[in-house]
Scaffold this motif. Structure first.
Motif, PDB file in Angstrom:
ATOM      1  N   GLU A 188       0.873  -1.181   0.000  1.00 27.17           N
ATOM      2  CA  GLU A 188       0.000   0.000   0.000  1.00 27.17           C
ATOM      3  C   GLU A 188       0.906   1.226   0.000  1.00 27.17           C
ATOM      4  OE1 GLU A 188      -3.715   0.259   1.921  1.00 27.17           O
ATOM      5  OE2 GLU A 188      -3.630  -1.808   2.645  1.00 27.17           O
ATOM      6  N   LEU A 189       0.679   2.084  -0.975  1.00 26.34           N
ATOM      7  CA  LEU A 189       1.502   3.280  -1.151  1.00 26.34           C
ATOM      8  C   LEU A 189       0.616   4.510  -1.004  1.00 26.34           C
ATOM      9  CD1 LEU A 189       3.379   2.136  -4.409  1.00 26.34           C
ATOM     10  CD2 LEU A 189       4.145   1.825  -2.040  1.00 26.34           C
ATOM     11  N   VAL A 207       5.270   7.225  -0.365  1.00 23.57           N
ATOM     12  CA  VAL A 207       5.491   6.532   0.909  1.00 23.57           C
ATOM     13  C   VAL A 207       4.852   5.153   0.849  1.00 23.57           C
ATOM     14  CG1 VAL A 207       5.539   8.703   2.202  1.00 23.57           C
ATOM     15  CG2 VAL A 207       3.405   7.382   2.112  1.00 23.57           C
ATOM     16  N   GLU A 208       5.352   4.306   1.734  1.00 28.40           N
ATOM     17  CA  GLU A 208       4.846   2.936   1.841  1.00 28.40           C
ATOM     18  C   GLU A 208       4.171   2.838   3.204  1.00 28.40           C
ATOM     19  OE1 GLU A 208       7.236  -1.265   2.378  1.00 28.40           O
ATOM     20  OE2 GLU A 208       8.245   0.425   1.445  1.00 28.40           O
ATOM     21  N   MET A 209       3.026   2.162   3.250  1.00 26.84           N
ATOM     22  CA  MET A 209       2.307   2.060   4.518  1.00 26.84           C
ATOM     23  C   MET A 209       2.214   0.602   4.955  1.00 26.84           C
ATOM     24  SD  MET A 209      -0.673   4.930   4.010  1.00 26.84           S
ATOM     25  CE  MET A 209      -1.343   4.286   2.482  1.00 26.84           C
ATOM     26  N   GLU A 210       2.560   0.362   6.214  1.00 29.58           N
ATOM     27  CA  GLU A 210       2.409  -0.976   6.787  1.00 29.58           C
ATOM     28  C   GLU A 210       1.255  -0.918   7.772  1.00 29.58           C
ATOM     29  OE1 GLU A 210       5.927  -2.796   8.383  1.00 29.58           O
ATOM     30  OE2 GLU A 210       7.182  -2.066   6.751  1.00 29.58           O
ATOM     31  N   PHE A 211       0.336  -1.869   7.662  1.00 28.93           N
ATOM     32  CA  PHE A 211      -0.902  -1.823   8.441  1.00 28.93           C
ATOM     33  C   PHE A 211      -0.928  -2.812   9.593  1.00 28.93           C
ATOM     34  CE2 PHE A 211      -2.203   0.620   4.903  1.00 28.93           C
ATOM     35  CZ  PHE A 211      -3.347   1.318   5.274  1.00 28.93           C
ATOM     36  N   LEU A 251      -4.079  20.156  -0.148  1.00 24.49           N
ATOM     37  CA  LEU A 251      -3.412  18.858  -0.268  1.00 24.49           C
ATOM     38  C   LEU A 251      -4.412  17.802  -0.689  1.00 24.49           C
ATOM     39  CD1 LEU A 251      -1.167  18.573   2.939  1.00 24.49           C
ATOM     40  CD2 LEU A 251      -0.562  19.501   0.711  1.00 24.49           C
ATOM     41  N   LEU A 252      -3.955  16.855  -1.496  1.00 22.13           N
ATOM     42  CA  LEU A 252      -4.747  15.675  -1.813  1.00 22.13           C
ATOM     43  C   LEU A 252      -3.867  14.460  -1.539  1.00 22.13           C
ATOM     44  CD1 LEU A 252      -7.573  14.845  -3.054  1.00 22.13           C
ATOM     45  CD2 LEU A 252      -6.304  14.386  -5.153  1.00 22.13           C
ATOM     46  N   ALA A 253      -4.248  13.676  -0.522  1.00 20.22           N
ATOM     47  CA  ALA A 253      -3.520  12.445  -0.225  1.00 20.22           C
ATOM     48  C   ALA A 253      -4.170  11.319  -1.018  1.00 20.22           C
ATOM     49  CB  ALA A 253      -3.580  12.144   1.265  1.00 20.22           C
ATOM     50  N   VAL A 254      -3.387  10.664  -1.876  1.00 17.86           N
ATOM     51  CA  VAL A 254      -3.915   9.606  -2.735  1.00 17.86           C
ATOM     52  C   VAL A 254      -3.346   8.276  -2.246  1.00 17.86           C
ATOM     53  CG1 VAL A 254      -4.200   8.805  -5.111  1.00 17.86           C
ATOM     54  CG2 VAL A 254      -3.929  11.264  -4.657  1.00 17.86           C
ATOM     55  N   GLU A 255      -4.232   7.444  -1.678  1.00 16.71           N
ATOM     56  CA  GLU A 255      -3.824   6.121  -1.195  1.00 16.71           C
ATOM     57  C   GLU A 255      -3.934   5.123  -2.345  1.00 16.71           C
ATOM     58  OE1 GLU A 255      -5.314   4.789   2.651  1.00 16.71           O
ATOM     59  OE2 GLU A 255      -6.086   6.808   2.983  1.00 16.71           O
ATOM     60  N   LEU A 256      -2.902   4.296  -2.506  1.00 11.60           N
ATOM     61  CA  LEU A 256      -2.796   3.427  -3.680  1.00 11.60           C
ATOM     62  C   LEU A 256      -2.487   1.985  -3.299  1.00 11.60           C
ATOM     63  CD1 LEU A 256      -0.352   5.876  -5.473  1.00 11.60           C
ATOM     64  CD2 LEU A 256      -2.728   5.529  -6.190  1.00 11.60           C
ATOM     65  N   PHE A 257      -2.950   1.049  -4.124  1.00 10.44           N
ATOM     66  CA  PHE A 257      -2.527  -0.344  -4.026  1.00 10.44           C
ATOM     67  C   PHE A 257      -1.511  -0.617  -5.129  1.00 10.44           C
ATOM     68  CE2 PHE A 257      -7.090  -0.976  -2.568  1.00 10.44           C
ATOM     69  CZ  PHE A 257      -6.764  -1.182  -1.234  1.00 10.44           C
ATOM     70  N   LEU A 258      -0.427  -1.314  -4.794  1.00 13.92           N
ATOM     71  CA  LEU A 258       0.486  -1.844  -5.805  1.00 13.92           C
ATOM     72  C   LEU A 258       0.182  -3.332  -5.898  1.00 13.92           C
ATOM     73  CD1 LEU A 258       2.950  -1.610  -7.721  1.00 13.92           C
ATOM     74  CD2 LEU A 258       4.411  -2.055  -5.739  1.00 13.92           C
ATOM     75  N   THR A 259      -0.403  -3.756  -7.015  1.00  8.96           N
ATOM     76  CA  THR A 259      -0.842  -5.148  -7.136  1.00  8.96           C
ATOM     77  C   THR A 259       0.348  -6.070  -7.434  1.00  8.96           C
ATOM     78  OG1 THR A 259      -1.245  -5.052  -9.513  1.00  8.96           O
ATOM     79  CG2 THR A 259      -3.052  -4.335  -8.080  1.00  8.96           C
TER      80      THR A 259
END
Length: 384
Positions: A188-189, A207-211, A251-259
């Protein structure tokens, strides 16, 4: 216009921790601030010039608050948009605009927006009621597993659930929702895009997010993300395209999946400072909070480059603890190199409530990540 040490008034809807961190910067620049929040103990209360307690969803409250200021911004999406529309008609500058906010507030509308603008996102279906999902399953129009998301008022992992069997739908809110295909992703980026009132645009490093596996909350934000330059570029391109489609200001924070096959998909967006940018306070030339102020006031945007690598650890209430907060072992982590705690000012803790964050900076990202692990295992947010 003269924003500094003047009669200019900036209004902020919402007085939580994001508002408090925005106010670090208005204090720095001596910009006069008004804050509206439903809680008398809001973290922002101590840092603004004028604090007003009131309901953010109430038309009259938001309208009357907005009439007192020159520029109005938000630190939370759940506000009365109709009041913002009236304020705009009457000449108050509102950033992000009521139109942008309306498109983002509702998750179903947000997903349809991506579809309409050819922005990559996971396949989904929209349902007016939860019972329609049960009908779709019995008619074989929907199959397990999928991700259920409430259309409105979800936050910090609330309003999102992976549904693997029919019983997982029990106890979920009955209203409007979406069912999203469960995407096999490896990462998740997130990318924060800053866009000023005069159209200048800059992106922060990916950035990379760890959940957290149970709470569905971000545990670590790692900057820069440990991905190839090609993937980082792809993520920034999608974020910029999304920003352009929304025509947002701020600001626009765009959360992304890297498949698994290296496709970038949009998960969701937030038109405000965001958890995925907290490390910018210590690790960037310009923090996301300062950048938001610059953007909504049409001032030149600051450099988004990193000065060092940064890892952010969320401080959330420990399980089994509710009541007056205590930060156990905070002295231990403050003795570690490059560690800076931010305490939000919430007096009461409860399990998984966001109570603060800690930034770890280091020239070496792996070292920062290692120290972050030590921070995570040392500090505990408990009740007295």
């Amino acid at each position: 216009m003269n924003y500094f040490s003047s009669d200019f008034k900036l209004g902020i809807l919402g007085g939580g921790q994001l508002g408090k961190m925005l106010l670090y910067n208005t204090r720095k620049f001596d910009i006069q601030t008004y804050v509206l929040d439903p809680s008398n103990e809001a973290p922002s209360r101590m840092a603004c010039n004028t604090f007003i307690q009131g309901d953010l969803m109430d038309y009259d409250t938001v309208y009357n608050f907005g009439k007192q200021v020159d520029v109005l911004t938000i630190e939370i999406e759940n506000v009365n948009v109709n009041a913002l529309e009236t304020l705009e008609e009457e000449g108050i500058k509102v950033f992000p605009s009521a139109k942008t906010l309306k498109q983002i507030q509702n998750k179903a509308t947000q997903k349809l927006f991506y579809q309409d603008h050819n922005l990559p996102t996971a396949p989904f279906s929209r349902y007016a009621y939860l019972s329609e999902i049960e009908d779709a399953i019995s008619n074989d129009a929907l199959s397990f597993p999928f991700v259920w998301k409430a259309a409105q008022f979800g936050y910090d992992g609330n309003g999102v659930k992976i549904v693997r069997q029919l019983s997982d739908l029990n106890d979920l809110p009955k209203g409007e929702c979406i069912a999203e295909q469960l995407v096999p992703f490896k990462n998740e980026l997130a990318v924060i895009v800053a866009r000023s009132a005069n159209g200048e645009t800059k992106t922060y490093p990916v950035v990379e997010m760890e959940f957290h596996p149970e709470a569905n909350q971000v545990e670590y934000v790692i900057c820069p993300a440990r991905v190839s330059p090609e993937i980082a570029q792809k993520a920034q391109d999608v974020a910029l395209k999304t920003s352009k489609a929304y025509d947002h200001v701020g600001l626009l924070a765009v959360e992304l999946f890297l498949t698994n096959d290296d496709t970038i998909l949009i998960n969701e967006v937030a038109p405000r400072p965001h958890n995925s940018g907290h490390q910018t306070i210590e690790a960037s030339y310009t923090s996301q909070f300062e950048q938001h102020i610059r953007a909504i006031l049409g001032l030149p945007l600051g450099s988004t480059d990193n000065t060092v690598a940064g890892v952010m650890v969320n401080l959330v209430g420990a399980e089994g603890h509710t009541g007056q907060v205590k930060y156990q072992n905070i002295e231990t982590i403050m003795a570690m190199n490059g560690v800076t705690p931010h305490i939000y000012g919430k007096q009461q803790t409860r399990p998984f409530r966001k109570m603060g964050h800690v930034t770890i900076t280091n020239k070496d990202l792996n070292t920062a990540r290692q120290i972050a692990e030590e921070v995570k295992s040392s500090i505990k947010v408990i009740s007295i």
